[in-house]
Design an enzyme around this catalytic site. Structure first.
Site, PDB file in Angstrom:
ATOM      1  CB  SER A   1      -0.913   0.002   1.232  1.00  0.00           C
ATOM      2  OG  SER A   1      -1.571   1.243   1.366  1.00  0.00           O
TER       3      SER A   1
ATOM      4  CE1 TYR B   1      -4.204  -2.371   4.776  1.00  0.00           C
ATOM      5  CE2 TYR B   1      -3.965  -0.021   4.330  1.00  0.00           C
ATOM      6  CZ  TYR B   1      -3.996  -1.326   3.882  1.00  0.00           C
ATOM      7  OH  TYR B   1      -3.798  -1.602   2.550  1.00  0.00           O
TER       8      TYR B   1
ATOM      9  CE  LYS C   1      -1.647  -4.521   2.975  1.00  0.00           C
ATOM     10  NZ  LYS C   1      -1.727  -5.813   2.267  1.00  0.00           N
TER      11      LYS C   1
END
Length: 325
Positions: A117, A141, A145
């Site tokens: 991402s 989140y 990643k």
């Protein structure tokens, strides 16, 4: 070529699987169906289960010994949810990915594409980034990643596996053939909220209006999900020749939330009203890519416009309930 797609019954994974099929690559789908949809795996080799389930991974490779590579899309992805449940997000996205790669190594798999991402970047003052930009993830989140990328780099340095991270910017749209699309009835991203406002006849909330962008709203690089899927096919075809470990996948153009709403209103027959609201937990100003690495290494460039993404999203929203049991 045969490819294992984890999260292959989700939004992006199922679209990647469709693009693979269209390109003559056979996808083998693995999905726990926590957020994925069984309907998205119909007509495909499908295994229901978790990426951390070693015996299941062994079974998949035992029954499909000709798997050439893995596209790892399985993850939880909702930023506000990650703020509320960081333990769950680290467990699902990091711990299980570590177990999964261990299972791949045991089964002799040496190629993996990781769905990463662009949210992991620290954007410059002009909101642009490239693959060498500093990392500064701002939500649990995004940090999952970034942690996965570092973890995979360490593993690849010490084991016979090559891992390519494709850093997505902001996917919109649906499979143009309407085989799959966003499975969620009420998605949390900006375009999903615009469609919700349009369907319900209520105003759309611009969450965050004091960012240092040209109009105060967040800025994003909206890339059509079918273009993203095409990039995965290109990466699979060129995998062994690629020297880069990270490639950005974006349009190279920044679009603010207000500009996205203006594009939305140009497409629909009934414009939505816009109102201002505070930012959500974990939200950031945003960024877009200035890199042309994907074009140079993958011979890839986006083919679909923002308006195409909006039209395909609206078309999918109209038929979603009839496609999903």
């Amino acid at each position: 070529m045969r490819v294992l797609v984890t999260g292959g019954a989700g939004y992006i994974g199922s679209t990647v699987a469709s693009a693979c099929l269209d390109a003559g690559i056979e996808p083998v789908v693995l999905d726990s169906l926590v957020t994925g949809r069984r309907e998205f795996a119909e007509g495909r080799v499908f295994y229901e289960g978790d990426i951390s389930d070693g015996p299941l991974i062994d079974k998949i490779f035992g029954e499909n010994p000709d798997i050439d590579a893995v596209v790892h899309c399985a993850a939880l992805i909702v930023v506000p949810d990650s703020v509320a449940d960081p333990i769950g997000y680290y467990r699902a996205n990091v711990t299980k990915s570590l177990e999964f790669v261990d299972h791949l190594l045991r089964n002799g798999c040496t190629r993996m594409i990781f769905s990463s991402s662009a949210s992991i970047y620290r954007a410059g003052d002009d909101h642009t980034v490239d693959e060498q930009s500093p990392l500064d993830p701002q939500s649990p989140y995004a940090r999952t990643k970034a942690v996965c990328e570092g973890m995979f780099a360490d593993i690849a340095a010490g084991h016979p596996i090559k891992i390519l991270s494709l850093r997505y910017f902001n996917p919109i749209g649906a499979d143009p053939e309407m085989r799959t699309g966003l499975q969620l009835r009420r998605p949390s991203h900006a375009l999903g909220k615009m469609i919700e406002a349009y369907e319900d006849g209520v105003p759309f909330q611009i969450t965050g209006t004091d960012y240092p962008t040209r109009d105060g709203s967040g800025i994003r690089d909206y890339v059509h999900v079918w273009d993203l899927a095409a990039a995965h096919v290109a990466a699979l075809r060129r995998f062994d020749a690629l020297e880069a470990g990270v490639i950005n996948l974006g349009t190279g153009a920044g679009t603010t939330v207000r500009e996205l709403a203006e594009a939305f209103n140009r497409v629909v027959d009934r414009p939505i009203e816009l109102v201002e609201a505070p930012p959500r937990p974990g939200d950031v100003a945003g960024a877009y890519t200035r890199s042309d690495l994907a074009r140079r290494l993958l011979d890839w460039r986006p083919r679909h416009s923002i308006e195409d993404g909006i039209r395909h999203s609206l078309e999918w929203a109209r038929i979603r309930e009839s496609r999903l049991a």
